[in-house]
Design an enzyme around this catalytic site. Structure first.
Site, short mmCIF file in Angstrom:
data_model
loop_
_atom_site.label_atom_id
_atom_site.label_comp_id
_atom_site.label_asym_id
_atom_site.label_seq_id
_atom_site.Cartn_x
_atom_site.Cartn_y
_atom_site.Cartn_z
N GLY A 195 0.82 -1.21 0.00
CA GLY A 195 0.00 0.00 0.00
C GLY A 195 0.86 1.26 0.00
O GLY A 195 1.90 1.34 -0.66
N SER A 196 0.43 2.25 0.78
CA SER A 196 1.07 3.56 0.72
C SER A 196 2.50 3.59 1.26
O SER A 196 3.20 4.58 1.05
CB SER A 196 0.22 4.59 1.48
OG SER A 196 -1.01 4.77 0.83
N THR A 197 2.94 2.55 1.96
CA THR A 197 4.34 2.54 2.38
C THR A 197 5.26 2.40 1.16
O THR A 197 6.48 2.57 1.29
CB THR A 197 4.64 1.39 3.36
OG1 THR A 197 4.24 0.14 2.79
CG2 THR A 197 3.90 1.62 4.68
N ALA A 198 4.70 2.11 -0.02
CA ALA A 198 5.51 2.04 -1.25
C ALA A 198 5.61 3.39 -1.95
O ALA A 198 6.42 3.54 -2.88
CB ALA A 198 4.93 1.01 -2.21
#
Length: 650
Positions: free
Chosen positions: A275-278
């Site tokens: 998710g947004s950690t990428a």
């Protein structure tokens, strides 16, 4: 007529024949079958038995034993084989803890074999090792000094004494050693006695393994994760903590269905969509390709956007115009999807590959997954945007920790390690871990720019619940839908947070992943508080692997108060300008007013206005003065000096 033989002659002849038969049979047994019968006799009188090897000890990085083979001994004596009974009596008495008179009386009883079961420690019986007629019988039991500490991670043995799970299994070839053999004498009723005169193959003890784990930090991570899973009403979770400057793993914690510590599953074997950690990796790809700067803007469509292919993308936090730094701060799906269009597919793929995705890290654990990163030829029209948002990409928590280590290490990817040293049974070091760089992924400048964006996430964005009141933390939240049986399931999520602590010169990279949180399922709500709990407990535990000197220096620099002495030490620095080299513009522009704003907001406003910033004082707190003054006309790229309260104390 011949005279018939007499009865005496016949009897004598018979005796001769019998004698010849006996001699012939004896000759046959002695000469023809002697070896065979001697072997049978030896087999009846002796038996070969195995001698166990001591299994090596598992230590944490500070020498705390995590798994130990307790070694005790029984003492056996064959009185007939003692060289001299008299001098042996006091030595035996001291080792056995018995009166010399009692030992002497027992030895004088003319028994074939005597045994004292003990158990005796090696220190007690070591003087008896080389005494003829004395046999030390070793017994080994595996012992876990802190059985509640990461039991699934450390593992256990099977009934044969071999590693069955966890690290016991992963390092079994190092820990097990090589068993020996001994020849025992069997008496007429089948009892066995050691024979000092028989050859013995000594057992070779296993090697000791010093892990990179920090037992105290492991315990903190275990407890914080269990509490975080319970608070979120989740089905499980994982924590990985890595020392970025060496790649050494300090803690691996996992909780599944009421059990804790398992290492064979999600930490290294099961991948998830981050998710947004990428999103920081997409930002890094833009920076390294020169396709964007931190202050480049994008229209975020006020929270809802349908692209030309009809794909609908929405943001949890609707926004209008955002900079790249703001896209990371508020975790805008629309913003990162639009900005990622500036990259070619090859540029985006190569950036993710260089961060280590799609291939195993090489950690010393079986069953590691390489995750999923499809080759460009297998992408669809939606893949570029999906990858930028953290979908169509599967990573393990360990891969994610190693990748964020790139930002902490000035752009260099390191190979993670779990073994710090291997020592033989005598204590000599057989191998020692050395930091192994894999590749340079980013320039130092680009890595610092991404880290600066991650600081904004914790200070002003979606990761506020990971913030500490003492030290700055950088990080990124993530929330992704879970795939069950090949399909995304409504109401099933992974919530995650990746943190760098402290934000400047990080000493820890922390990955927290929570599975299926109930209620508030976002990473900022379910995973970020676990990160904060770990850091607070680590700071309160002196034994945890942290450079306290560096932390104290950082804290002194950040302190807004402290009188004249502290103010005199206030740093003066030029804040990195995200536009690259400053080139003065011939058209002057008004300097915006930033007095009263906190430092970060002030720097952002000046950078967005096209100015460079020189900071005098602590990099926290409110701006108390600026030069030139607000409203003054200055060309683009001009240096604006701002001061914090600490500097005014002078």
């Amino acid at each position: 007529m011949a005279k018939a033989p007499s009865r005496l002659t016949l009897i004598g002849g018979a005796f001769v024949l019998v004698a010849l038969a006996v001699v012939g049979r004896a000759a046959q047994l002695q000469l023809g079958q002697g070896e065979q019968w001697r072997a049978r006799a030896a087999a009846q009188q002796t038996v070969r038995v195995s001698l166990p090897a001591r299994r090596g000890t598992l230590y944490d990085r500070t020498g705390v034993p995590l798994a130990v083979s307790q070694e005790t001994y029984a003492v056996g004596v064959s009185p007939r084989d003692l060289d001299d009974v008299a001098p042996a009596v006091p030595i035996l008495a001291q080792a056995l803890g018995l009166p010399a008179q009692r030992v002497a009386a027992q030895l004088a009883a003319r028994r074939v074999w005597m045994e004292w079961p003990g158990p005796f420690t090696w220190t007690r019986v070591a003087p008896l090792k080389r005494m003829r007629g004395v046999t030390l019988m070793r017994r080994l039991e595996r012992f876990y000094p802190r059985p509640e500490l990461a039991s699934g991670l450390i593992g256990r043995l099977d009934v044969r004494g071999r590693g069955a799970s966890g690290l016991e299994r992963a390092f079994d070839s190092l820990l097990a050693g090589r068993g020996g053999t001994a020849v025992m004498i069997r008496d007429p009723v089948g009892r066995l006695y050691p024979s000092p005169s028989r050859p013995v193959a000594e057992a070779v003890d296993g090697a000791d393994v010093v892990l990179t784990l920090d037992a105290e930090l492991q315990d903190i991570a275990d407890r914080a994760l269990r509490q975080g899973v319970a608070d979120a009403g989740a089905s499980g979770g994982d924590v990985v903590i890595v020392q970025p400057e060496t790649g050494e793993i300090l803690a691996l914690a996992s909780a599944r269905a009421g059990s804790t510590g398992a290492v064979g599953g999600t930490l290294v074997g099961d991948a998830f969509e981050p998710g947004s950690t990428a999103k920081p990796f997409a930002a890094a790809a833009l920076l390294r390709a020169g396709r964007a700067t931190p202050i480049d803007t994008v229209f975020a469509e006020n929270g809802m956007w349908t692209d030309e292919r009809g794909r609908r993308i929405h943001d949890t936090h609707p926004s209008a115009v955002l900079t790249l730094a703001d896209v990371i701060r508020v975790s805008s799906n629309i913003g990162i999807a639009k900005l990622a269009r500036r990259l070619t597919h090859v540029e985006e793929y190569e950036a993710l590959r260089d961060f280590g995705f799609g291939t195993p890290t090489g950690i010393e654990l079986p069953g590691e997954s390489g995750g999923t990163l499809r080759a460009v030829r297998r992408w669809t029209d939606e893949s570029a945007a999906s990858l930028a948002m953290g979908y169509e990409l599967a990573v393990t928590p360990l891969q994610l920790a190693a990748a964020y280590g790139v930002f902490a290490n000035g752009g260099v990817l390191l190979e993670p390690a779990l073994v710090r040293e291997v020592r033989d049974a005598e204590g000599a070091v057989r191998s020692r871990h050395r930091t192994r760089p894999v590749r340079r992924v980013l320039s130092e400048r680009a890595a610092a720019q991404v880290t600066n964006m991650l600081m904004g996430v914790v200070e002003e964005g979606t990761g506020r619940r990971a913030a500490l009141g003492t030290y700055p933390v950088a990080g990124k939240t993530g929330t992704s839908r879970r795939v069950v049986a090949g399909r995304y399931r409504e109401g099933r999520y992974w919530a995650s947070f990746v943190g760098l602590f402290p934000a400047v010169n990080p000493q820890l990279v922390l990955v927290v992943k929570i599975d299926d949180p109930s209620g508030d399922y976002f990473g900022g709500a379910a995973a970020a508080p676990v990160t904060r709990a770990i850091l607070e407990a680590a700071l309160a535990t002196p034994a945890v692997t942290l450079d306290r000197t560096r932390l104290a220096r950082r804290r002194l620099d950040d302190a807004p108060e402290g009188g004249v002495a502290a103010a005199a030490a206030a740093p003066t620095a030029v804040v990195p300008w995200p536009l690259g080299e400053a080139v003065a513009d011939s058209q002057p522009r008004a300097v915006p007013s930033v007095t009263g704003l906190d430092v970060r907001a002030a720097v952002r406003a000046l950078h967005q206005g096209g100015f460079r910033v020189r900071l005098v004082g602590a990099p926290r707190g409110a701006v108390t003065a600026m030069s030139p003054e607000a409203g003054a006309a200055a060309p683009r790229g001009s240096l604006i000096t701002i001061r914090t309260g600490a500097a005014d104390a002078r």
